[in-house]
Enzyme design. Structure first.
Site, PDB file in Angstrom:
ATOM      1  N   ARG A  15       0.845  -1.208   0.000  1.00  0.00           N
ATOM      2  CA  ARG A  15       0.000   0.000   0.000  1.00  0.00           C
ATOM      3  C   ARG A  15       0.876   1.252   0.000  1.00  0.00           C
ATOM      4  O   ARG A  15       2.074   1.188   0.268  1.00  0.00           O
ATOM      5  CB  ARG A  15      -0.895   0.010   1.253  1.00  0.00           C
ATOM      6  N   LYS A  75       2.436   1.639   7.320  1.00  0.00           N
ATOM      7  CA  LYS A  75       2.816   0.758   8.441  1.00  0.00           C
ATOM      8  C   LYS A  75       3.718   1.477   9.435  1.00  0.00           C
ATOM      9  O   LYS A  75       4.306   2.518   9.135  1.00  0.00           O
ATOM     10  CB  LYS A  75       3.543  -0.481   7.908  1.00  0.00           C
ATOM     11  N   TYR A  94      -0.176   4.031  10.786  1.00  0.00           N
ATOM     12  CA  TYR A  94      -0.524   3.014  11.783  1.00  0.00           C
ATOM     13  C   TYR A  94       0.711   2.768  12.646  1.00  0.00           C
ATOM     14  O   TYR A  94       1.824   2.629  12.123  1.00  0.00           O
ATOM     15  CB  TYR A  94      -0.905   1.682  11.105  1.00  0.00           C
ATOM     16  N   HIS A  96       0.353   0.981  16.293  1.00  0.00           N
ATOM     17  CA  HIS A  96       0.130  -0.191  17.169  1.00  0.00           C
ATOM     18  C   HIS A  96       1.220  -0.309  18.231  1.00  0.00           C
ATOM     19  O   HIS A  96       1.864  -1.346  18.394  1.00  0.00           O
ATOM     20  CB  HIS A  96       0.038  -1.478  16.336  1.00  0.00           C
ATOM     21  N   GLU A 118      -4.745   4.371  14.205  1.00  0.00           N
ATOM     22  CA  GLU A 118      -5.693   3.470  14.867  1.00  0.00           C
ATOM     23  C   GLU A 118      -6.301   4.045  16.139  1.00  0.00           C
ATOM     24  O   GLU A 118      -7.262   3.475  16.661  1.00  0.00           O
ATOM     25  CB  GLU A 118      -5.046   2.103  15.167  1.00  0.00           C
ATOM     26  N   ASP A 243      -4.726 -10.133  14.469  1.00  0.00           N
ATOM     27  CA  ASP A 243      -3.780  -9.003  14.596  1.00  0.00           C
ATOM     28  C   ASP A 243      -3.741  -8.483  16.029  1.00  0.00           C
ATOM     29  O   ASP A 243      -2.827  -7.760  16.407  1.00  0.00           O
ATOM     30  CB  ASP A 243      -4.122  -7.877  13.606  1.00  0.00           C
TER      31      ASP A 243
HETATM   32  N1  LIG Z   1      -6.370  -9.536  10.285  1.00  0.00           N
HETATM   33  C1  LIG Z   1      -6.520  -8.356   9.711  1.00  0.00           C
HETATM   34  O1  LIG Z   1      -5.930  -8.086   8.672  1.00  0.00           O
HETATM   35  C2  LIG Z   1      -7.475  -7.368  10.301  1.00  0.00           C
HETATM   36  C3  LIG Z   1      -7.885  -6.261   9.558  1.00  0.00           C
HETATM   37  C4  LIG Z   1      -8.825  -5.379  10.137  1.00  0.00           C
HETATM   38  C5  LIG Z   1      -9.291  -5.612  11.433  1.00  0.00           C
HETATM   39  N2  LIG Z   1      -8.833  -6.694  12.135  1.00  0.00           N
HETATM   40  C6  LIG Z   1      -9.316  -7.005  13.502  1.00  0.00           C
HETATM   41  O2  LIG Z   1     -10.651  -7.455  13.458  1.00  0.00           O
HETATM   42  C7  LIG Z   1     -11.260  -7.272  14.721  1.00  0.00           C
HETATM   43  C8  LIG Z   1     -12.638  -6.661  14.567  1.00  0.00           C
HETATM   44  O3  LIG Z   1     -12.505  -5.360  14.049  1.00  0.00           O
HETATM   45  P1  LIG Z   1     -13.805  -4.451  13.824  1.00  0.00           P
HETATM   46  O4  LIG Z   1     -13.311  -3.192  13.155  1.00  0.00           O
HETATM   47  O5  LIG Z   1     -14.891  -5.213  13.189  1.00  0.00           O
HETATM   48  O6  LIG Z   1     -14.191  -4.105  15.316  1.00  0.00           O
HETATM   49  P2  LIG Z   1     -15.608  -3.581  15.841  1.00  0.00           P
HETATM   50  O7  LIG Z   1     -15.347  -2.928  17.146  1.00  0.00           O
HETATM   51  O8  LIG Z   1     -16.308  -2.801  14.759  1.00  0.00           O
HETATM   52  O9  LIG Z   1     -16.466  -4.906  16.055  1.00  0.00           O
HETATM   53  C9  LIG Z   1     -16.271  -5.830  17.078  1.00  0.00           C
HETATM   54  C10 LIG Z   1     -17.644  -6.425  17.395  1.00  0.00           C
HETATM   55  O10 LIG Z   1     -17.450  -7.576  18.224  1.00  0.00           O
HETATM   56  C11 LIG Z   1     -18.448  -7.592  19.212  1.00  0.00           C
HETATM   57  N3  LIG Z   1     -17.943  -8.414  20.324  1.00  0.00           N
HETATM   58  C12 LIG Z   1     -17.021  -8.105  21.265  1.00  0.00           C
HETATM   59  N4  LIG Z   1     -16.827  -9.148  22.099  1.00  0.00           N
HETATM   60  C13 LIG Z   1     -17.600 -10.151  21.651  1.00  0.00           C
HETATM   61  C14 LIG Z   1     -17.834 -11.499  22.087  1.00  0.00           C
HETATM   62  N5  LIG Z   1     -17.189 -12.003  23.145  1.00  0.00           N
HETATM   63  N6  LIG Z   1     -18.696 -12.264  21.389  1.00  0.00           N
HETATM   64  C15 LIG Z   1     -19.332 -11.763  20.293  1.00  0.00           C
HETATM   65  N7  LIG Z   1     -19.172 -10.485  19.838  1.00  0.00           N
HETATM   66  C16 LIG Z   1     -18.308  -9.707  20.526  1.00  0.00           C
HETATM   67  C17 LIG Z   1     -18.660  -6.128  19.569  1.00  0.00           C
HETATM   68  O11 LIG Z   1     -19.920  -5.913  20.182  1.00  0.00           O
HETATM   69  C18 LIG Z   1     -18.557  -5.469  18.185  1.00  0.00           C
HETATM   70  O12 LIG Z   1     -19.821  -5.378  17.539  1.00  0.00           O
HETATM   71  C19 LIG Z   1     -10.283  -6.401  15.525  1.00  0.00           C
HETATM   72  O13 LIG Z   1      -9.579  -7.251  16.410  1.00  0.00           O
HETATM   73  C20 LIG Z   1      -9.353  -5.854  14.458  1.00  0.00           C
HETATM   74  O14 LIG Z   1      -8.067  -5.558  14.973  1.00  0.00           O
HETATM   75  C21 LIG Z   1      -7.946  -7.563  11.581  1.00  0.00           C
END
Ligand SMILES: NC(=O)c1ccc[n+]([C@@H]2O[C@H](COP(=O)([O-])OP(=O)(O)OC[C@H]3O[C@@H](n4cnc5c(N)ncnc54)[C@H](O)[C@@H]3O)[C@@H](O)[C@H]2O)c1
Length: 348
Positions: A15, A75, A94, A96, A118, A243
């Site tokens: 990116r 990054k 970003y 972190h 973030e 992540d």
């Molecule tokens: N791997 C990657 O490349 C990548 C990319 C983007 C985001 N992420 C990760 O994805 C995750 C979610 O991100 P997001 O932007 O959707 O966050 P978000 O805050 O929009 O959504 C999280 C949701 O999970 C719910 N929740 C929390 N605890 C829960 C539980 N125990 N059971 C069920 N639901 C629960 C919350 O109520 C909320 O609606 C984060 O950890 C983020 O860091 C990873």
């Protein structure tokens, strides 16, 4: 202000932090923009496209960091980039930092002002510079899961949407936030049977309306989620939250070049930077969100910009050699300094 866009040096990062549209906005607002040669290549943006909008193309990182005051990246800075940072620099990217005490201390030592995408918040407490990547990751999660269900890839050998006379596959999504909602939209588009679990009833209400009843919304209790143990052999588990450490006992980080592994017959897909697989989409999604902040920072300067934008102020993680964001200070074990005082000390 002089704004610089370096080529990302972290491995597998394609990116870039500014598009030609961003250059145009900044130049029209009276700023100078420096783009390192090749910075946009991974996202199919040639140097010429930046130059056509008024950017100066610099041959290398040394010249770029030397010319720029505001440095916009994707990054967290890598060691060779940290050594180029000086107290006169504002870094917007970003970071972190809570998970990286070494980088935090190195940024403190640089004296630069470091603003993390973030931790920037909007007026409703949401994370506007994380959301675009969550949208991308959510959509990839279903695509990747569907692909890994194919038999030659070690999957169960089932088509997500089924066909007339044969049932669709079941997709269970835990967490109906930005990632979960986008994963569900793709699963519904592929005609799977979709269940979305969340602990927030308000969120489930919003999702019920967004899906027009096409997905089942479920309250996430321990008992309801426990059925995971009953996953069928060669089912696929995508842990997007990897992540942040992941949400399954058996999750461990993987990469795009080796995205999956198997535990107890379940394929695990745990790629930590899922949006990196689609850099063109991710670059435009990210820069659409960051650009207004970049223009604000360049036009007002960091002190006035954070005074005018409380959400941007929350993004300031390090300034004047001090940590200014409480959760990072706590994680790293240093004292937190108020943003205003740290910025005032730089100006003095
Ligand atoms: N791997 C990657 O490349 C990548 C990319 C983007 C985001 N992420 C990760 O994805 C995750 C979610 O991100 P997001 O932007 O959707 O966050 P978000 O805050 O929009 O959504 C999280 C949701 O999970 C719910 N929740 C929390 N605890 C829960 C539980 N125990 N059971 C069920 N639901 C629960 C919350 O109520 C909320 O609606 C984060 O950890 C983020 O860091 C990873």
């Amino acid at each position: 202000m002089r704004v610089g866009v370096p080529t990302e040096v972290k491995s597998d990062e394609y990116r870039v932090a500014l598009t030609p549209a961003g250059v145009r906005e900044l130049v029209d607002a009276g700023h100078e923009v420096f783009v390192q040669s090749g910075a946009g290549v991974g996202s199919a943006i040639p140097d010429d496209a930046y130059a056509a909008q008024g950017a100066t193309i610099t041959p290398d990182a040394a010249e770029l960091f030397g010319a720029a005051e505001l440095i916009v990246k994707v990054k967290e800075p890598q060691p060779e980039e940290v050594t180029r940072l000086e107290p006169r620099h504002v870094l917007f990217t970003y970071l972190h930092l809570a998970a990286d005490a070494t980088l935090t201390r190195a940024l403190m030592a640089s004296g630069a002002t470091c603003i993390a995408y973030e931790t920037v918040e909007d007026g409703r407490g949401r994370l506007p510079l994380l959301a675009p990547m969550s949208e991308v990751a959510g959509k990839i999660a279903t695509q990747a899961g569907a692909f890994m269900l194919e038999k030659p890839l070690g999957g169960r050998g089932i088509l997500l949407g089924g066909v007339p006379g044969v049932s669709a596959a079941k997709v269970m999504i835990i967490g109906g936030g930005v990632v979960g909602m986008n994963a569900a939209f793709i699963a519904l588009g592929m005609e799977a049977t979709v269940y979305v679990f969340d602990r927030s009833i308000d969120r489930l209400r919003e999702l019920d309306i967004a899906f027009s009843g096409r997905a089942d919304t479920c309250f996430a209790s321990t008992l309801s989620v426990e059925q995971l143990r009953l996953m069928k052999p060669h089912a696929v588990l995508v842990d997007v939250s990897i992540d942040q450490g992941g949400c399954f006992e058996t999750s461990r980080p993987t990469t795009h070049s080796d995205p999956t592994y198997e535990v107890d017959g379940i394929t695990h897909y745990c790629v930590t930077n899922m949006p990196g697989a689609v850099p063109i989409t991710s670059t435009y999604a990210l820069t659409n969100a960051t650009m207004p902040y970049v223009v604000h920072l360049a036009s007002a300067g960091v002190a006035r910009a954070v005074a005018e934008s409380p959400g941007l102020k929350l993004g300031v993680n390090v300034a004047g050699g001090q940590v200014t964001y409480a959760p990072v200070a706590e994680a790293v074990g240093v004292a937190v300094a108020p943003v205003d005082e740290a910025l005032a000390a730089i100006a003095a």
